[in-house]
Design an enzyme around this catalytic site. Structure first.
Site, mmCIF file in Angstrom:
data_model
loop_
_atom_site.group_PDB
_atom_site.id
_atom_site.type_symbol
_atom_site.label_atom_id
_atom_site.label_comp_id
_atom_site.label_asym_id
_atom_site.label_seq_id
_atom_site.Cartn_x
_atom_site.Cartn_y
_atom_site.Cartn_z
ATOM 1 N N LYS A 260 25.306 5.174 93.363
ATOM 2 C CA LYS A 260 25.410 6.586 93.039
ATOM 3 C C LYS A 260 24.099 7.053 92.430
ATOM 4 O O LYS A 260 23.360 6.269 91.825
ATOM 5 C CB LYS A 260 26.573 6.876 92.092
ATOM 6 N N THR A 271 18.440 7.598 88.005
ATOM 7 C CA THR A 271 19.778 7.748 87.439
ATOM 8 C C THR A 271 20.767 7.202 88.435
ATOM 9 O O THR A 271 21.444 7.930 89.129
ATOM 10 C CB THR A 271 20.105 9.192 87.096
ATOM 11 N N GLU A 358 19.111 16.397 94.089
ATOM 12 C CA GLU A 358 19.718 17.669 93.698
ATOM 13 C C GLU A 358 18.978 18.857 94.316
ATOM 14 O O GLU A 358 17.806 19.103 94.008
ATOM 15 C CB GLU A 358 19.747 17.765 92.175
ATOM 16 N N ASN A 481 20.666 21.698 87.302
ATOM 17 C CA ASN A 481 20.328 21.123 86.007
ATOM 18 C C ASN A 481 20.452 22.108 84.867
ATOM 19 O O ASN A 481 20.708 21.734 83.725
ATOM 20 C CB ASN A 481 18.925 20.509 86.074
#
Length: 486
Positions: A260, A271, A358, A481
């Site tokens: 992930k 991350t 993202e 974000n």
């Protein structure tokens, strides 16, 4: 998704620069990375990217079955246009898994994963080098070092709470989880690996996990990869998995993995959480060497925004249930096919992280050639890949090769300015330190409309090369974000 407040097979020795070995310190390779620009600030300055904005709005129209399994229920994240279908991951002998809802999210979704391994299984791991490591990272590193990777029996993962920067209470919560899982699996608590992902600074409510174990354990199955991949998602928009089969001394062994991650993603692991399992029989020492070696050009060669996380974890398990002979050296000739397939699985997973960056609308490979050393080539490639100005140009479908040159120069590495060449796909933008005589703006513009791009740079001082994979930077990144905790 974890968030922080600011920020030759020959010999087969650990050479990963961006991660720390759990069983022993990893040799630091190359040079220290230059700190990346702040992507959020630069993205705001480039808010006039109309085409990128248009593409990001198209996310809501891409949630089709072609993108693989859907995100968790009520997920606000439309599926990335770069998403790939979740592959078929066949059962790997010796591992079973189950998922459940622990309640770390307000909406109805599974956020807990438990995996079980047989006696005699081996485990290896590499972790974030971020100085603000999480309690789960501390736990795994400490106990893998103590056990030398032998006898790991279980893994428990939660999404929705990072349990990072939580001090002794966070460490105690991890211990209680491991103890509860150990009792149910009849093993020592140190034989339980733990991983978490979510918001930093929030203490893990371990009762949410321990109270769910009685209902999760009976659901353990050998064929639960897709559900496992979905359960560990945070801001991910699609589940990520990879699979391969290899020959070890004439015996077929399987390799399956999930991961992930989508933002706060850069070398030093990103991350991300990644869990890879094989039914090959490999000693812990050999497994650790393979793990640290093959992360260098996979998970350590991707970047979304230049930031690193507190919870990054890659765990590699070998159940030894395939019937293949046990291998004790990573360089054993019988592992030749396995090594190649393992690296392929790790690279596939790493690429999927970038594809789910993202707000990403472009998947970009940056290759630097002609460098003095591999470390120098890597640093230059990262300088280009992490530059907000370069990334926003990709978002705007602008072959702005001047920004590429800027990023080359700021890397502070040996180059020959009068020999530099820059190529977008098959099209030369610059050659021998000048604009290319074959430069064609129309062809460049047409090429930049592709979802997958390649930029090749030659810096003219040597023979070393390195590649890094990245994505564009769009307004959607700012939106995601900016709203992450609200």
């Amino acid at each position: 998704m974890t968030r922080k407040p600011n920020k030759s097979v020959s010999g087969l020795k650990p050479t990963s620069k961006g991660r720390e070995s759990a069983a022993k310190p990893v040799e630091v390779v190359g040079q220290t990375l230059e700190r990346a620009f702040d992507p959020l600030t630069s993205a705001l300055k480039r808010a006039a990217l109309k085409r990128a904005d248009k593409q990001s709005r198209q996310f809501s129209e891409t949630a089709s079955t072609d993108a693989g399994a859907s995100p968790p229920a009520k997920s606000p994240m439309p599926i990335s246009p770069l998403a790939v279908p979740f592959p078929t991951l066949h059962p790997v002998k010796g591992v079973t898994m189950a998922t459940g809802r622990a309640g770390f999210y307000k909406h109805d979704r599974e956020d807990l994963l438990v995996m079980s391994f047989p006696e005699g299984a081996s485990c290896a791991g590499v972790f974030t080098r971020n100085a603000v490591g999480s309690a789960p990272v501390d736990w795994c590193k400490r106990h893998l070092e103590a056990t030398k990777g032998e006898g790991v029996r279980a893994l428990v993962v939660n999404a929705g709470c990072a349990n990072a920067f939580t001090g002794k209470p966070g460490a105690d919560a991890v211990r209680r989880v491991a103890s509860a899982v150990g009792k149910r699996f009849d093993c020592r608590q140190r034989d339980v690996m733990v991983a978490s992902t979510g918001v930093i600074g929030v203490l893990l409510d371990d009762t949410k996990i321990t109270q769910r174990l009685p209902e999760v354990e009976p659901r353990l199955t050998e064929d639960g990869w897709a559900g496992a991949a979905r359960a560990i998602m945070t801001t991910d928009t699609f589940p990520k998995g990879a699979y391969a089969e290899a020959q070890v001394d004439g015996v077929t062994v399987r390799i399956a993995g999930i991961c992930k991650g989508s933002g706060m993603l850069a070398p030093d692991m990103a991350t991300m959480l990644a869990f890879v399992v094989t039914d090959a029989a490999i000693s812990p020492t050999a497994l650790q060497n393979l793990c640290t070696l093959y992360t260098r050009n996979t998970f350590n060669a991707v970047t979304v925004d230049g930031d690193t996380s507190t919870n990054d974890t890659l765990l590699l398990f070998a159940t030894g249930q395939s019937g293949a002979p046990k291998i004790s050296r990573a360089g054993d000739r019988r592992l030749a096919d396995f090594r190649e397939k393992l690296e392929g699985v790790l690279l596939d997973l790493a690429h999927q992280l970038v594809r789910d960056g993202e707000g990403a609308t472009k998947f970009v490979k940056i290759t630097v050639t002609g460098a003095e050393t591999p470390a120098s080539a890597r640093k230059i490639a990262r300088s280009i890949a992490d530059s907000p100005l370069v990334k926003t140009a990709f978002a705007g479908e602008d072959a702005n090769w001047g920004r590429i040159l800027m990023a080359i120069g700021k890397a502070d590495e040996p180059i020959d300015r009068d020999s530099i060449g820059v190529k977008f796909g098959p099209h030369w933008a610059a050659q021998d330190g000048l604009i290319s005589p074959t430069y064609d703006e129309a062809k460049m513009s047409a090429y930049m409309k592709n979802q997958e791009l390649e930029v090749t740079v030659d810096v003219g001082v040597g023979r070393a090369t390195s590649s890094v994979w990245t994505c564009d930077l769009t307004k959607r990144y700012v939106e995601i974000n900016g709203d992450y905790r609200s």
